[in-house]
Motif scaffolding. Structure first.
Motif, PDB file in Angstrom:
ATOM      1  N   TRP A 103      60.625  60.606  28.402  1.00  0.00           N
ATOM      2  CA  TRP A 103      61.774  60.898  27.612  1.00  0.00           C
ATOM      3  C   TRP A 103      61.585  61.790  26.434  1.00  0.00           C
ATOM      4  CZ3 TRP A 103      60.748  56.056  29.885  1.00  0.00           C
ATOM      5  CH2 TRP A 103      61.715  55.676  30.510  1.00  0.00           C
ATOM      6  N   ARG A 104      60.431  62.423  26.095  1.00  0.00           N
ATOM      7  CA  ARG A 104      60.089  62.999  24.926  1.00  0.00           C
ATOM      8  C   ARG A 104      60.451  62.266  23.645  1.00  0.00           C
ATOM      9  NH1 ARG A 104      62.718  68.510  27.332  1.00  0.00           N
ATOM     10  NH2 ARG A 104      61.511  68.388  29.451  1.00  0.00           N
ATOM     11  N   SER A 105      61.391  62.759  22.932  1.00  0.00           N
ATOM     12  CA  SER A 105      61.622  62.099  21.539  1.00  0.00           C
ATOM     13  C   SER A 105      62.711  61.070  21.406  1.00  0.00           C
ATOM     14  CB  SER A 105      61.976  63.392  20.535  1.00  0.00           C
ATOM     15  OG  SER A 105      63.304  64.027  21.082  1.00  0.00           O
ATOM     16  N   SER A 106      63.514  60.924  22.235  1.00  0.00           N
ATOM     17  CA  SER A 106      64.519  59.845  22.438  1.00  0.00           C
ATOM     18  C   SER A 106      64.205  58.837  23.605  1.00  0.00           C
ATOM     19  CB  SER A 106      65.928  60.721  22.398  1.00  0.00           C
ATOM     20  OG  SER A 106      65.918  61.560  23.536  1.00  0.00           O
ATOM     21  N   PRO A 107      63.371  58.093  23.562  1.00  0.00           N
ATOM     22  CA  PRO A 107      63.354  57.169  24.595  1.00  0.00           C
ATOM     23  C   PRO A 107      64.395  55.926  24.502  1.00  0.00           C
ATOM     24  CG  PRO A 107      61.516  56.723  23.093  1.00  0.00           C
ATOM     25  CD  PRO A 107      62.430  57.932  22.739  1.00  0.00           C
ATOM     26  N   PRO A 108      64.618  55.356  25.498  1.00  0.00           N
ATOM     27  CA  PRO A 108      65.827  54.150  25.321  1.00  0.00           C
ATOM     28  C   PRO A 108      65.032  52.862  25.059  1.00  0.00           C
ATOM     29  CG  PRO A 108      65.114  54.403  27.913  1.00  0.00           C
ATOM     30  CD  PRO A 108      64.470  55.531  27.040  1.00  0.00           C
ATOM     31  N   ALA A 109      65.550  51.728  24.565  1.00  0.00           N
ATOM     32  CA  ALA A 109      64.794  50.487  24.275  1.00  0.00           C
ATOM     33  C   ALA A 109      64.106  50.176  25.362  1.00  0.00           C
ATOM     34  CB  ALA A 109      65.914  49.603  23.721  1.00  0.00           C
ATOM     35  N   THR A 110      64.553  49.957  26.561  1.00  0.00           N
ATOM     36  CA  THR A 110      63.972  49.594  27.778  1.00  0.00           C
ATOM     37  C   THR A 110      63.039  50.551  28.227  1.00  0.00           C
ATOM     38  OG1 THR A 110      65.870  50.393  29.068  1.00  0.00           O
ATOM     39  CG2 THR A 110      65.735  48.306  28.018  1.00  0.00           C
ATOM     40  N   ALA A 111      62.394  51.328  27.505  1.00  0.00           N
ATOM     41  CA  ALA A 111      61.543  52.391  28.319  1.00  0.00           C
ATOM     42  C   ALA A 111      60.425  51.836  28.798  1.00  0.00           C
ATOM     43  CB  ALA A 111      61.205  53.471  26.980  1.00  0.00           C
ATOM     44  N   ASP A 112      59.616  51.052  28.144  1.00  0.00           N
ATOM     45  CA  ASP A 112      58.375  50.218  28.765  1.00  0.00           C
ATOM     46  C   ASP A 112      58.679  49.497  29.941  1.00  0.00           C
ATOM     47  OD1 ASP A 112      58.144  47.362  26.467  1.00  0.00           O
ATOM     48  OD2 ASP A 112      59.870  48.225  27.172  1.00  0.00           O
ATOM     49  N   LYS A 113      59.997  48.950  30.195  1.00  0.00           N
ATOM     50  CA  LYS A 113      60.065  48.096  31.146  1.00  0.00           C
ATOM     51  C   LYS A 113      60.631  49.232  32.302  1.00  0.00           C
ATOM     52  CE  LYS A 113      60.356  43.857  29.648  1.00  0.00           C
ATOM     53  NZ  LYS A 113      59.323  43.152  30.139  1.00  0.00           N
ATOM     54  N   GLN A 114      61.082  50.322  32.091  1.00  0.00           N
ATOM     55  CA  GLN A 114      61.638  51.306  33.055  1.00  0.00           C
ATOM     56  C   GLN A 114      60.030  51.908  33.703  1.00  0.00           C
ATOM     57  OE1 GLN A 114      64.722  53.926  32.446  1.00  0.00           O
ATOM     58  NE2 GLN A 114      65.695  52.934  30.881  1.00  0.00           N
ATOM     59  N   ILE A 115      59.278  52.058  32.704  1.00  0.00           N
ATOM     60  CA  ILE A 115      57.969  52.671  33.158  1.00  0.00           C
ATOM     61  C   ILE A 115      57.130  51.662  34.230  1.00  0.00           C
ATOM     62  CG2 ILE A 115      55.509  53.280  32.240  1.00  0.00           C
ATOM     63  CD1 ILE A 115      57.502  55.328  31.607  1.00  0.00           C
ATOM     64  N   GLN A 116      57.305  50.302  33.576  1.00  0.00           N
ATOM     65  CA  GLN A 116      56.639  49.303  34.697  1.00  0.00           C
ATOM     66  C   GLN A 116      57.326  49.475  36.027  1.00  0.00           C
ATOM     67  OE1 GLN A 116      57.196  45.339  32.919  1.00  0.00           O
ATOM     68  NE2 GLN A 116      55.738  44.538  34.316  1.00  0.00           N
TER      69      GLN A 116
END
Length: 666
Positions: free
Chosen positions: A80-93
């Motif tokens: 996402w570069r400089s603007s990741p969503p709040a659920t970014a870690d869950k989406q990576i998982q």
């Protein structure tokens, strides 16, 4: 743009479909990942679909950091570069979970991607990732080159380069992959240039021209590539093209950067411009030293080798003979093509000498190489460790005979010196020796000698045609015959004439022939770069005594086509026995030729036309302007005395015959 030949093998499949065919139906769970091109994963040779976008990006970052823990934050930045969503870690998982499912569904190991210390790690061996396999192959290639095994090093470099299939991670555009692509592009270039250096050092300059030309055309500012192409062209006898590469590169550098070429490229340009010998480049910081178990040291054969059809089968038959070491010598004046013929025969007989071919240029006419140095090189090429090579000549010769006793080798000794005894280089066992020399190497026992002069007229014409074009020669065939005659039908002189004519495409053969026959110094006109017949002949003169040199020059000033013994005695100012000894030396050095004579008057001597021109030029320079007149005057008086003496002897014989006839009648 990459034209390097691809070599596929199991460890380095050139495509996923190839891996699938090799694996067949057997399930091993073997993983192979590719990032040196579009990202691809194969398990047991079958491609795995891993989705697009986020999953592909996560997999790419894991592969670029194989066997290292990649923090989740790094994966989030990559997606996402400089603007990741709040659920970014869950989406990576979720992305990692889907990747694991794809791998296990395809038969891969369940723990290929591990969770560890706040991140993820993909575990791969060097043979499971093309980038790691590339680096492993490059290290192996460098080790082989450093050990002297150039042929294996070339193959290993080619295997490494075959792993590239285009721009790395080409299906993942973005700032991340741009930097990765630039890194690997430079890495590939660096290794490709190393491969080219090894190819040049191994003598494959002609083959590499086709690889180098498009690369230099696309990257004219890469000076190492330009130097490699110039080297390959020059070593392939394409000097003008090599110089053109430098000019084009220099113009590009000046126009685009305002810079002159670097010192290395400028030095190479000057060497080629002067026609000097050049060294092939080597791997940086490494000195290549060839120690093949089965040596193949012969230089490359001349692609335009012409003639000697009568000699080739005779020499080959002598060398193939059974019953111990055979020694064949090719002798002739400088420029008569001895080395080219020896190399041609050596390559033709490759299959008859399964234990290899040894070659040594002995520099006999300039600075002869001592036999103990030659033996050291031969023993090294046959695999004898340096610490086992003794210091003394006799001990080295004995060891060489022991090593060669059970082998069938062909040994080519080029340019023997008359003053140095090379018997210590003779092998034992069923090997053969082919040597070249200006003078007959009579000190070598069991020698079979072939004396070489100029080419037969038709062969000389064919050689000139191969150099300047068949149509051009046979359009002016009579002028072409005058040219080869002016060259003394010597191959080196014909090659120089061909080089002159190639450089003057609009010059008629008639005009060039006229220039050769009227030019005061024909030798100078037949000298271009390394094709220097004058230098070759001059080295033979250095071997002559002052008296012998003086006689040779005076004979060159004669206008007689055939020179009788009495003429030589007249000009030498020496007794007949000493004159005969000098004549024998000149014949042995191939500076004179014995012509058939009659039983009464004895043999006569002739010059090769080009050697006569050389002798005349030296005579006019060293003996003075009046030397020709003096020689003519001496011969005129001597001829009158000889005719008178011959007439008196003939009359005496007739009187004796009459007396005998009368006695018989009584």
């Amino acid at each position: 743009m990459w034209r390097v030949v691809l070599y596929a093998r199991k460890e380095f499949p050139s495509s996923i479909s190839e891996t699938s065919e090799e694996a067949g139906t057997q399930k091993t769970g073997r993983v192979f990942c590719r990032i040196l091109g579009p990202l691809q994963i194969a398990i047991d040779g079958k491609p795995v679909r891993v989705g697009r976008n986020r999953q592909l990006t996560v997999l790419a970052i894991l592969l670029l950091n194989a066997n290292k823990v990649v923090p989740v934050s790094t994966l989030i930045d990559a997606v996402w570069r400089s603007s990741p969503p709040a659920t970014a870690d869950k989406q990576i998982q979720t992305c990692v979970w889907r990747l694991r499912n794809s791998f296990t569904a395809a038969g891969g190991p369940a723990d290929l991607i591990e969770t560890d210390q706040g991140g993820y790690r993909i575990r791969l061996s060097d043979d499971d990732l093309d980038a790691r396999a590339f680096e492993k192959a490059v290290r192996g290639a460098r080790d082989l080159a450093a050990a002297g095994d150039l042929e294996s090093a070339l193959a290993e470099y080619q295997r490494a380069l075959s792993l590239f299939r285009g721009q790395p991670l080409a299906d993942l555009p973005g700032p991340l992959t741009y930097g990765i692509a630039a890194h690997w592009e430079e890495r590939r270039f660096s290794v490709l240039e190393e491969w080219l250096d090894i190819g040049l050092a191994f003598g494959r300059h002609s083959e590499l021209i086709g690889e180098l030309k498009p690369l230099v055309a696309e990257y004219p500012m890469r000076e190492r590539l330009c130097a490699q192409l110039m080297t390959a062209l020059y070593l392939s006898q394409r000097r003008a093209e090599a110089l053109a590469v430098y000019r084009n590169s220099r113009i590009t550098l000046i126009n685009k950067l305002g810079l002159e070429p670097g010192a290395r490229l400028q030095e190479l340009h000057q060497q080629i411009l002067a026609g000097e010998p050049i060294d092939t480049p080597l791997i940086p910081q490494r000195r290549v030293h060839h120690t093949a178990k089965t040596p193949a040291q012969l230089p490359a054969r001349a692609q335009d080798f012409t003639g000697r059809r009568d000699l080739l089968p005779k020499i080959a038959s002598d060398l193939r003979g059974e019953g111990g070491a055979r020694v064949v010598a090719l002798t002739g004046c400088g420029g008569s093509g001895k080395t080219a013929l020896a190399v041609q025969v050596g390559h033709d007989l490759h299959q008859y000498f399964p234990d290899g071919q040894l070659y040594a240029d002995l520099h006999g006419q300039t600075s002869p190489v001592p036999p103990h140095e030659v033996l050291c090189g031969f023993l090294d090429a046959l695999g004898v460790p340096e610490q086992r090579v003794p210091a003394g000549l006799a001990a080295r010769a004995a060891l060489f005979r022991s090593v060669s006793a059970t082998k069938r080798l062909l040994i080519v000794l080029d340019d023997l010196a008359e003053s140095i005894r090379y018997e210590t280089l003779l092998p034992s066992g069923d090997s053969a020796v082919l040597c070249t020399a200006r003078a007959s190497p009579l000190k070598i026992p069991g020698l079979v000698e072939y004396r070489m002069g100029g080419l037969p007229a038709d062969d000389a014409l064919d050689l000139l045609a191969s150099l300047v074009g068949t149509e051009r020669v046979f359009t002016e065939v009579e002028s072409a015959r005058r040219i080869i005659q002016a060259c003394g039908r010597l191959p080196l002189a014909i090659r120089a004439a061909g080089a002159r004519l190639r450089a003057r495409p609009h010059c008629s053969l008639r005009a060039f022939a006229d220039r050769l026959t009227t030019h005061r110094s024909r030798i100078a006109e037949l000298t271009i770069g390394p094709l220097d017949i004058g230098a070759r002949l001059a080295t033979s003169l250095d071997q002559l005594s002052p008296a012998c040199r003086h006689l040779w020059m005076r004979l060159g000033l004669c206008h007689l086509e055939h020179l009788p013994e009495w003429a030589a005695s007249t000009l030498s100012d020496l007794p007949a026995e000493e004159t005969q000894r000098l004549l024998d030396i000149l014949v042995n050095q191939h500076l004179l030729t014995v012509a058939p004579g009659d039983p009464v008057n004895g043999p006569t001597y002739t010059f090769n036309s080009l050697i006569r021109d050389h002798a005349r030029r030296y005579g006019e320079k060293e003996l003075g302007s009046s030397a020709t007149e003096d020689v003519t005057h001496r011969l005129s008086h001597a001829a009158r005395r000889w005719r008178a003496s011959a007439g008196h002897a003939d009359s005496h014989r007739k009187n004796e015959g009459a007396t005998v006839h009368g006695a018989r009648a009584v």
